[in-house]
Design a protein around this motif. Sequence first.
Motif, PDB file in Angstrom:
ATOM      1  N   MET A 239       0.846  -1.181   0.000  1.00 48.12           N
ATOM      2  CA  MET A 239       0.000   0.000   0.000  1.00 48.12           C
ATOM      3  C   MET A 239       0.888   1.239   0.000  1.00 48.12           C
ATOM      4  SD  MET A 239      -1.444  -0.085   3.954  1.00 48.12           S
ATOM      5  CE  MET A 239      -2.067  -1.765   3.795  1.00 48.12           C
ATOM      6  N   HIS A 240       0.367   2.337  -0.523  1.00 47.89           N
ATOM      7  CA  HIS A 240       1.162   3.558  -0.610  1.00 47.89           C
ATOM      8  C   HIS A 240       1.363   4.198   0.752  1.00 47.89           C
ATOM      9  CE1 HIS A 240       1.732   7.809  -2.556  1.00 47.89           C
ATOM     10  NE2 HIS A 240       2.837   7.321  -2.054  1.00 47.89           N
ATOM     11  N   GLY A 241       0.322   4.222   1.577  1.00 42.03           N
ATOM     12  CA  GLY A 241       0.413   4.901   2.855  1.00 42.03           C
ATOM     13  C   GLY A 241      -0.254   4.129   3.973  1.00 42.03           C
ATOM     14  N   TRP A 242       0.217   4.360   5.177  1.00 35.99           N
ATOM     15  CA  TRP A 242      -0.328   3.721   6.377  1.00 35.99           C
ATOM     16  C   TRP A 242      -0.339   4.769   7.476  1.00 35.99           C
ATOM     17  CZ3 TRP A 242       1.265   2.948  11.379  1.00 35.99           C
ATOM     18  CH2 TRP A 242       0.644   1.933  12.130  1.00 35.99           C
ATOM     19  N   VAL A 243      -1.508   4.945   8.107  1.00 40.32           N
ATOM     20  CA  VAL A 243      -1.664   5.967   9.135  1.00 40.32           C
ATOM     21  C   VAL A 243      -1.946   5.275  10.467  1.00 40.32           C
ATOM     22  CG1 VAL A 243      -3.018   7.956   9.903  1.00 40.32           C
ATOM     23  CG2 VAL A 243      -2.515   7.640   7.466  1.00 40.32           C
ATOM     24  N   PHE A 252      -4.019   1.293  -1.561  1.00 39.87           N
ATOM     25  CA  PHE A 252      -3.889   1.812  -2.919  1.00 39.87           C
ATOM     26  C   PHE A 252      -2.457   1.529  -3.374  1.00 39.87           C
ATOM     27  CE2 PHE A 252      -7.559   4.028  -1.325  1.00 39.87           C
ATOM     28  CZ  PHE A 252      -8.431   3.947  -2.407  1.00 39.87           C
ATOM     29  N   HIS A 253      -2.347   0.665  -4.355  1.00 41.64           N
ATOM     30  CA  HIS A 253      -1.038   0.143  -4.768  1.00 41.64           C
ATOM     31  C   HIS A 253      -0.442   1.052  -5.838  1.00 41.64           C
ATOM     32  CE1 HIS A 253      -1.908  -3.314  -2.335  1.00 41.64           C
ATOM     33  NE2 HIS A 253      -3.003  -3.587  -3.046  1.00 41.64           N
ATOM     34  N   CYS A 254       0.088   2.175  -5.425  1.00 32.67           N
ATOM     35  CA  CYS A 254       0.683   3.155  -6.333  1.00 32.67           C
ATOM     36  C   CYS A 254       1.903   2.553  -7.028  1.00 32.67           C
ATOM     37  CB  CYS A 254       1.069   4.396  -5.529  1.00 32.67           C
ATOM     38  SG  CYS A 254       1.999   5.627  -6.447  1.00 32.67           S
ATOM     39  N   GLY A 255       1.963   2.720  -8.341  1.00 33.96           N
ATOM     40  CA  GLY A 255       3.039   2.104  -9.113  1.00 33.96           C
ATOM     41  C   GLY A 255       4.417   2.569  -8.700  1.00 33.96           C
ATOM     42  N   ARG A 256       4.640   3.891  -8.690  1.00 37.36           N
ATOM     43  CA  ARG A 256       5.993   4.372  -8.389  1.00 37.36           C
ATOM     44  C   ARG A 256       6.362   4.125  -6.933  1.00 37.36           C
ATOM     45  NH1 ARG A 256       6.352   9.406 -11.035  1.00 37.36           N
ATOM     46  NH2 ARG A 256       5.750  10.592  -9.192  1.00 37.36           N
ATOM     47  N   ALA A 257       5.396   4.234  -6.021  1.00 42.71           N
ATOM     48  CA  ALA A 257       5.702   3.961  -4.624  1.00 42.71           C
ATOM     49  C   ALA A 257       6.168   2.518  -4.446  1.00 42.71           C
ATOM     50  CB  ALA A 257       4.484   4.243  -3.749  1.00 42.71           C
ATOM     51  N   HIS A 304       0.634  -0.266 -14.482  1.00 42.63           N
ATOM     52  CA  HIS A 304      -0.379   0.766 -14.325  1.00 42.63           C
ATOM     53  C   HIS A 304      -0.047   1.709 -13.169  1.00 42.63           C
ATOM     54  CE1 HIS A 304      -3.410  -0.781 -17.181  1.00 42.63           C
ATOM     55  NE2 HIS A 304      -2.908  -1.964 -16.866  1.00 42.63           N
ATOM     56  N   GLN A 305      -0.629   2.895 -13.234  1.00 39.91           N
ATOM     57  CA  GLN A 305      -0.501   3.886 -12.171  1.00 39.91           C
ATOM     58  C   GLN A 305      -0.958   3.313 -10.829  1.00 39.91           C
ATOM     59  OE1 GLN A 305       0.754   6.666 -11.489  1.00 39.91           O
ATOM     60  NE2 GLN A 305      -0.608   8.124 -10.498  1.00 39.91           N
ATOM     61  N   LEU A 306      -2.103   2.686 -10.781  1.00 39.30           N
ATOM     62  CA  LEU A 306      -2.513   1.833  -9.661  1.00 39.30           C
ATOM     63  C   LEU A 306      -2.384   0.404 -10.160  1.00 39.30           C
ATOM     64  CD1 LEU A 306      -5.587   3.607  -8.006  1.00 39.30           C
ATOM     65  CD2 LEU A 306      -3.259   3.410  -7.120  1.00 39.30           C
ATOM     66  N   THR A 316       5.345   5.380 -16.886  1.00 37.17           N
ATOM     67  CA  THR A 316       6.701   5.065 -17.347  1.00 37.17           C
ATOM     68  C   THR A 316       7.700   4.875 -16.215  1.00 37.17           C
ATOM     69  OG1 THR A 316       6.297   6.317 -19.383  1.00 37.17           O
ATOM     70  CG2 THR A 316       8.587   5.854 -18.821  1.00 37.17           C
ATOM     71  N   SER A 317       7.720   5.764 -15.224  1.00 40.23           N
ATOM     72  CA  SER A 317       8.783   5.706 -14.218  1.00 40.23           C
ATOM     73  C   SER A 317       8.720   4.419 -13.407  1.00 40.23           C
ATOM     74  CB  SER A 317       8.725   6.924 -13.300  1.00 40.23           C
ATOM     75  OG  SER A 317       7.550   6.942 -12.513  1.00 40.23           O
ATOM     76  N   ALA A 318       7.519   4.000 -13.011  1.00 40.84           N
ATOM     77  CA  ALA A 318       7.388   2.741 -12.273  1.00 40.84           C
ATOM     78  C   ALA A 318       7.850   1.574 -13.137  1.00 40.84           C
ATOM     79  CB  ALA A 318       5.939   2.539 -11.836  1.00 40.84           C
ATOM     80  N   THR A 319       7.447   1.576 -14.390  1.00 43.03           N
ATOM     81  CA  THR A 319       7.846   0.507 -15.305  1.00 43.03           C
ATOM     82  C   THR A 319       9.370   0.417 -15.396  1.00 43.03           C
ATOM     83  OG1 THR A 319       5.811   0.758 -16.587  1.00 43.03           O
ATOM     84  CG2 THR A 319       7.667  -0.329 -17.678  1.00 43.03           C
ATOM     85  N   ALA A 320      10.026   1.558 -15.522  1.00 46.44           N
ATOM     86  CA  ALA A 320      11.486   1.558 -15.633  1.00 46.44           C
ATOM     87  C   ALA A 320      12.139   1.043 -14.355  1.00 46.44           C
ATOM     88  CB  ALA A 320      11.982   2.962 -15.958  1.00 46.44           C
TER      89      ALA A 320
END
Length: 433
Positions: A239-243, A252-257, A304-306, A316-320
């Motif tokens: 997941m992208h964030g945890w509070v 939310f599985h953010c690609g670049r994160a 994908h972005q998510l 692109t950046s996550a893919t790379a």
Amino acid sequence: MNTPLHLLQPDYKTPYGILSREEVKKDMDRVLGYLEQATPARVINKNTGEVSAVYTDLGPEAVLDRGDFRLTSYEWRVTYAAMLAAAQATDDDRYLNYVTDRFDFLTETAPHFRKLMDEHGVIDPQMKQLLTPHTLDDAGAMCAAMIKSQQFYSNPALRAIINNYIDYIMYKELRLSDGTFSRNRPQLNTLWLDDLFMSVPAIVNMGKLTGDTKYYDEAVKQILQFSARMLVPEKGLYMHGWVEGMKEHPAFHCGRANGWAILTMTEVLDVLPENYPGRDKVMALYKAHARGLAAVQSGEGFWHQLLDRNDSYLETSATAIYVYCFSRGINKGWLDPLAYGPVALLGWQAVSTQINEKGQVEGTCVGTGMAFNPAFYYYRPVNVYAAHGYGPVVWAGAEIINLLAKQHPTMNDSAVQFYDAPQTTTEPIFSVE
């Protein structure tokens, strides 16, 4: 029609097949050429644009020439590390010179900007990040790149900057009660997956530089503690964030994160000695994440972005980043080349389509905060001036070059297959189905 149907050529949206190292380098060189002119290393008068050739008498109007990208940003740390890797992979000194020219410039100008800050209370924002870091974004990524550069050339002045960075990371950054790095943004005691990369590679590389194992222990601890809260095991995604204060933890599985997470583990596995306590746990997390990521690669080769939402855009950046981490894992013997080689090569083929004629990288999501709804991620803009794309693309290309030097991908029955030795037959092998 006499051609067997299984021999008909598919209408691929991105290139599919075998690449040469020369083709990969040609794409990388185009990015390098753009960045050489787009990121000048010089001081200017912010009011007149006049270049300052002498640094000993800088006035309050002195700033670094911004160019298209900032020389001290965390995104540019990825670019510096990527250029160092490219220098090794290609034996092309232009990549190394890109880094050394800018690091020499920063160390030469730093004391004069500090004097300017002490005397006038003003300082260029880029130099403020370097001299007085206040966040992990300011410190961790640049620190790791500067440590890595010490393997390639000698600049004693970098050590003082490295020490200043690592002091902030280890002793001044906000943490949870168990020592996990956190932020009070957007909520109190928030974990950002990005912060693994903004801290841990610097820490583990400091361990290698100094021989002090406390840095290794800290790096392992951070990965395990982040993963305990943020890895979704059934998907192999983070997941992208945890509070801390939330009763539910939306994933939310953010690609670049997720890219920053697997890149961090790749960096740590590169540095930690074999059989070091906790290395086996980091390796298990790395492999689980690689499996999860490979399972959600799109048919076009991008991610994908998510990651698990196929109607979110291809990024692109996550893919790379994934191309680099998978290729590195294969080259280091951590991942099975038969399973992950075709994934990495397809990913590079996709990335290469996003390098335009100027050498700019397209399709990269701009800087992204954290949210707990999908719309935020779906509609983040993409832009060629999103700095996050450049380092990952160069890094991915460098490691693909290394991969192609070790492995022998071949078209077999119209599909990319990886082999550990050249195939002796010149005849294609076709299915009997």
